[in-house]
Enzyme design. Structure first.
Site, short mmCIF file in Angstrom:
data_model
loop_
_atom_site.label_atom_id
_atom_site.label_comp_id
_atom_site.label_asym_id
_atom_site.label_seq_id
_atom_site.Cartn_x
_atom_site.Cartn_y
_atom_site.Cartn_z
N ARG A 483 -4.90 -9.61 1.55
CA ARG A 483 -5.61 -8.41 1.12
C ARG A 483 -4.67 -7.21 1.00
O ARG A 483 -4.78 -6.42 0.06
CB ARG A 483 -6.72 -8.07 2.12
CG ARG A 483 -7.49 -6.80 1.80
CD ARG A 483 -8.32 -6.91 0.55
NE ARG A 483 -9.09 -5.68 0.32
CZ ARG A 483 -10.05 -5.57 -0.59
NH1 ARG A 483 -10.35 -6.60 -1.36
NH2 ARG A 483 -10.69 -4.42 -0.74
N GLU A 484 -3.75 -7.07 1.93
CA GLU A 484 -2.89 -5.89 1.99
C GLU A 484 -1.84 -5.86 0.88
O GLU A 484 -1.63 -4.83 0.25
CB GLU A 484 -2.19 -5.81 3.35
CG GLU A 484 -3.10 -5.45 4.51
CD GLU A 484 -3.41 -3.96 4.57
OE1 GLU A 484 -2.93 -3.22 3.70
OE2 GLU A 484 -4.14 -3.55 5.49
#
Length: 621
Positions: A483-484
């Protein structure tokens, strides 16, 4: 190592030296390296290094040939821009216009229009283009000044244009431009412009009656703008003021509808007592997924299941069919004792690979579905892609760990590919261990069920090692990174977060307890070591509640504490759905879903969503 591989290794070493020498050397230097390096894919960057530092008329033919060959690639504008800037400085109108291309660069556009005037164009024929450059909410480059002055001197700049620019500068632009624009207006309009400036700096100024000499459409527009901002800063003042002015000013139906929308969002996200009233006032044509979400959230906070069901069933079909609304309707039916229908709806949703599908599967004891589907690789297409000059340049930059340049080449190259070619390009990137570009390309190809490429176990041994040391699930660390950064080791956010797990420099220094070179955050081992440790500490501070730790990783520990309910325990799925920050809310959902996907790739997968459906949260002061 093959002879060809040895040659490439040598060429990579030469490339660094050639690039340095070409920047300050003569064209003979470029020729020397051309003979030595042969057909090395990155040699065009050596020629570029020379030409962009020597953009002279004596090199005009070489520059034009280079621009013609590399038009549409990342090699074009690093040369075209300094070439055009040089021509502008020399005043060479004909060459500039011949070599100019459409661009968003205001300075180059102003030079282009100025040169058109110089060779005989009539200003009235290009007036609309000048207007487009002038009526913006920010200052333009000095190169535009003479052009704008001539345009104004010919009577082509109107007061309406000045007023339009004042509004653009106030509403989202650079408010420091307004004093200059105010002086251009007739005296009778200057107080209006000054008021725009005042309200931009402090929206509460709309409550001061003395600033509003009239109650016409012009001043209604300022009230409208101020109310949209004030409702976020001071809801109670905004509500009180709206009650006073709503009938005094000639707000249009469109403006009233937009105010209802903005008030509803602001009040609902803050949990304000007036939120339901304003949510009900939003016009039907403005009710979108965002408004529906917050309407839903107000009822979920109260666990008012009758209203939850009623709201969702009242929605148009396109909104009812969204996974979020299907899940919460089934939840409401479950709570209201309509168990057969609830279970049927949960099972239908459970077949999907996403947050709500996994929630539904957990609630209905249904098996989680990966829905993985591999894409057939065409060896001929993949070979063709791998040998394309742009792909070869991207690959070489990748080997040199010049990731930004690699992505620029790859991004431009992908624009030329069909969906089938994109899918094959994704597999090629996967073979290169270029994980972020593999997952992006496979998604762009529309192949979202190719789970292996979309959820790679990148840097697996590093994640395994440091997750184990930190005492957290390996799959959680992977999900956070997915996600990051989508596994971009050199990722750097606008806020300053860096690397695979997007560690803030301040966090790194706190974790290390000493001075720390933050450039090391781009090292996968260092970044994952810190990220897993930080995640472990957050989880421990939040009593082992991983979803809360995930929220804290994104929004900060103290903020999450403020979001926890104080009066009664709230089911975890409701708490997640009512997180005030959209970014954090979607972040938590995504990470949990990603972790479940990664778990399902293991031989003995954990049931991540059992903790979401079975736990409640409350702030323990």
């Amino acid at each position: 190592m093959s002879e060809q591989s040895e040659q490439l290794v040598q060429q990579r070493v030469w490339y660094v030296d050639a690039l340095r020498e070409a920047q300050s050397g003569s064209y003979a230097t470029v020729q020397k390296w051309r003979q030595k390096m042969g057909d090395y894919p990155l040699f065009p960057y050596v020629e570029l290094a020379y030409l962009k530092n020597h953009p002279y008329l004596s090199n005009k033919q070489k520059i034009r040939e280079f621009l013609n060959i590399y038009e549409g690639t990342p090699l074009e504008w690093p040369l075209r821009r300094p070439w055009l800037e040089y021509l502008a400085k020399k005043g060479d109108a004909i060459t500039f216009i011949n070599d100019f291309k459409a661009t968003s660069d205001a300075e180059l556009n102003c030079h282009n229009l100025s040169f058109q005037l110089k060779i005989g164009a009539r200003i009235k024929d290009i007036a609309d283009q000048i207007r487009t450059l002038w009526v913006v909410g920010k200052s333009q480059p000095k190169a535009c000044d003479a052009l704008f002055e001539k345009w104004a001197d010919n009577g082509l700049r109107t007061n309406e244009m000045i007023r339009e620019r004042v509004i653009k500068a106030a509403d989202g632009g650079s408010h420091t431009l307004i004093p200059y624009l105010t002086k251009l207006l007739p005296k009778e309009d200057r107080s209006w412009a000054k008021l725009w400036h005042r309200v931009r700096r402090n929206p509460a100024a709309i409550t001061k009656h003395k600033y509003f000499p009239r109650q016409d459409a012009d001043y209604a527009a300022i009230q409208f703008y101020g109310l949209k901002r004030l409702i976020w800063r001071d809801p109670d003042v905004a509500l009180s003021h709206f009650d006073k002015v709503s009938l005094q000013y000639p707000f249009t139906e469109e403006q009233l509808g937009q105010l209802s929308y903005r008030f509803a969002l602001a009040l609902a996200s803050k949990g304000h007592a007036e939120s339901k009233h304003w949510l009900s006032r939003v016009p039907a044509q403005l009710k979108d997924a965002k408004i529906v979400h917050w309407h839903l959230a107000t009822y979920l906070r109260e666990e008012n299941w009758i209203q939850v069901a009623s709201l969702i069933q009242s929605l148009p079909q396109n909104l009812q069919s969204l996974a979020i609304n299907r899940y919460w309707l089934a939840r409401a039916q479950e709570q209201l004792g309509i168990e057969v229908t609830a279970r049927q709806n949960m099972q239908e949703l459970a077949g999907m690979r996403h947050y709500y599908g996994f929630l539904a599967a957990a609630r209905s004891d249904y098996k989680y579905q990966l829905n993985h589907q591999s894409v057939e690789i065409d060896v001929a297409i993949q070979e063709k892609i791998s040998q394309a000059p742009a792909a070869r340049r991207a690959y070489e930059f990748l080997q040199l760990e010049q990731f930004v340049n690699a992505r620029r080449e790859w991004y431009q190259f992908k624009k030329t590919l069909t969906k089938t070619e994109l899918a094959n390009a994704a597999y090629l990137a996967h073979q290169w261990r270029w994980h972020d570009q593999a997952l992006r390309a496979i998604s762009q190809a529309g192949q979202n069920d190719e789970v292996a490429l979309r959820f790679p176990k990148a840097y697996e041994s590093i994640y395994q090692k440091f997750s184990k040391q930190a005492g957290i699930d390996f799959t959680l660390a992977l999900a956070i990174s997915r996600r990051e950064s989508t596994f971009m080791a050199d990722a750097h956010s606008s806020a300053g977060a860096r690397g695979l797990m997007q560690i803030m420099p301040a966090t790194a220094k706190t974790l290390e307890g000493r001075r720390f070179n933050t450039r090391r955050l781009y090292e996968p081992e260092t970044n994952v070591r810190m990220g897993t440790r930080y995640l472990s500490e957050l989880t421990e501070r939040l009593n082992g509640q991983v979803p809360l730790a995930i929220a804290s990783y994104n929004a900060g520990y103290s903020r999450v504490l403020r979001w926890l309910p104080q009066n009664k325990a709230l089911p975890l799925d409701i708490w997640i759905e009512t997180i005030p920050y959209h970014e954090t809310r979607e972040y938590v959902k995504a990470v949990l879903a990603y972790q479940q996907v990664y778990e399902m790739m293991n031989e003995q997968p954990k049931n991540i969503f059992s903790q979401v459906i079975n736990k409640k949260v409350i702030r323990a002061d």
